[in-house]
Design a protein around this motif. Structure first.
Motif, short mmCIF file in Angstrom:
data_model
loop_
_atom_site.label_atom_id
_atom_site.label_comp_id
_atom_site.label_asym_id
_atom_site.label_seq_id
_atom_site.Cartn_x
_atom_site.Cartn_y
_atom_site.Cartn_z
N UNK A 41 0.76 -1.32 -0.05
CA UNK A 41 0.03 -0.06 0.06
C UNK A 41 0.83 1.32 0.04
N UNK A 42 2.00 1.25 0.55
CA UNK A 42 2.91 2.59 0.46
C UNK A 42 3.03 3.02 -0.70
N UNK A 43 3.40 2.14 -1.83
CA UNK A 43 3.53 2.76 -3.20
C UNK A 43 2.40 3.23 -3.75
N UNK A 44 1.33 2.55 -3.53
CA UNK A 44 -0.13 3.02 -4.14
C UNK A 44 -0.40 4.65 -3.50
N UNK A 45 -0.22 4.56 -1.98
CA UNK A 45 -0.44 5.92 -1.56
C UNK A 45 0.43 6.77 -1.86
N UNK A 46 1.63 6.72 -2.30
CA UNK A 46 2.60 7.56 -2.81
C UNK A 46 2.14 8.08 -4.17
N UNK A 83 4.37 16.57 -0.35
CA UNK A 83 5.10 16.44 0.84
C UNK A 83 4.54 15.12 1.30
N UNK A 84 3.12 14.75 1.14
CA UNK A 84 2.75 13.68 1.69
C UNK A 84 3.19 12.47 0.80
N UNK A 85 3.33 12.80 -0.69
CA UNK A 85 3.76 11.87 -1.60
C UNK A 85 5.09 11.59 -1.44
#
Length: 236
Positions: A41-46, A83-85
């Protein structure tokens, strides 16, 4: 017992409660499940965050529908999602290295992964381009000259190349994406394409007409005005 005394009595017990919660969560396998989620999920969220950055960055340049106040809000959201990305991107890289999905060298040097050099390299390259766009955006004031403005535009526009590379990396470098993930990626592409087309087709800002030269509407020829000034002893 008053509220202040109750808080004072419970304050020493707070660390014990936190430690107990962490012990129970660890025993139940929460860290492993969290890593399993972040592994995917971290890559998807990025990518979702950086897609929002691209969309809001395009929206912030609109002068057809948005007023100046709206553009300021769009710029603020553009910076926040950026910044979040980058945060999710750093988490994505850290989890992949921690779980031996790739090496630290491949995460730093593009196209050096042993098994999937092209796909992993696209992700590394995208990370560098996104970072360059973020840094140059944060120090926009350092590019005030004409030449510096051109360099800033080139570096900042690299985010579009990074975004396309990140899409390919996200869809092909890991396990087969679920249908909803592929659909989400395609919606991101469609949204960015629509906003980009609107940005390209938007009419340019109208030029403010120059003020007419003196005596342009005086009704007298310039020679007559010059002769009148000479007769009064006024130098032209």
């Amino acid at each position: 017992m008053s509220a202040s005394r109750l808080r004072a009595a419970l304050r020493p017990a707070l660390p014990a409660v936190v430690l107990l919660f962490l012990a129970v969560a660890t025993q139940a396998g929460a860290p492993r499940r969290a890593l399993d989620f972040l592994d995917f999920g971290a890559g998807v969220l990025a990518l979702v965050s950086l897609t929002g950055t691209v969309l809001w960055g395009l929206a912030a340049t609109d002068r057809l529908l948005l007023h100046s106040g709206h553009r300021l809000v769009a710029q603020a959201v553009h910076r926040g999602t950026g910044v979040a990305g980058l945060g999710f991107l750093a988490l994505h890289i850290g989890v992949k290295i921690a779980r031996d999905r790739t090496s630290g060298t491949a995460a730093v040097v593009p196209f050096t992964d042993d098994s999937r050099p092209l796909l992993i390299g696209l992700g590394t390259l995208a990370g560098y381009l996104f970072l360059a766009a973020a840094v140059t955006g944060a120090v926009r004031g350092a590019f005030t000259s004409r030449r510096g403005s051109r360099w800033w535009r080139v570096l900042h526009m690299g985010a579009y190349v990074a975004w396309c590379a990140a899409l390919v990396h996200g869809l092909k470098s890991g396990r087969a994406a679920a249908g909803w993930v592929t659909t989400g990626y395609m919606l991101c592409v469609a949204g960015a394409a629509v906003v980009l087309v609107l940005r390209i087709r938007a009419p340019r800002r109208t030029q403010v007409p120059h003020s007419p030269p003196p005596n342009a509407h005086s009704g007298r020829p310039r020679g007559a005005d010059r002769a009148a000034r000479h007769s009064r002893g006024v130098r032209p």
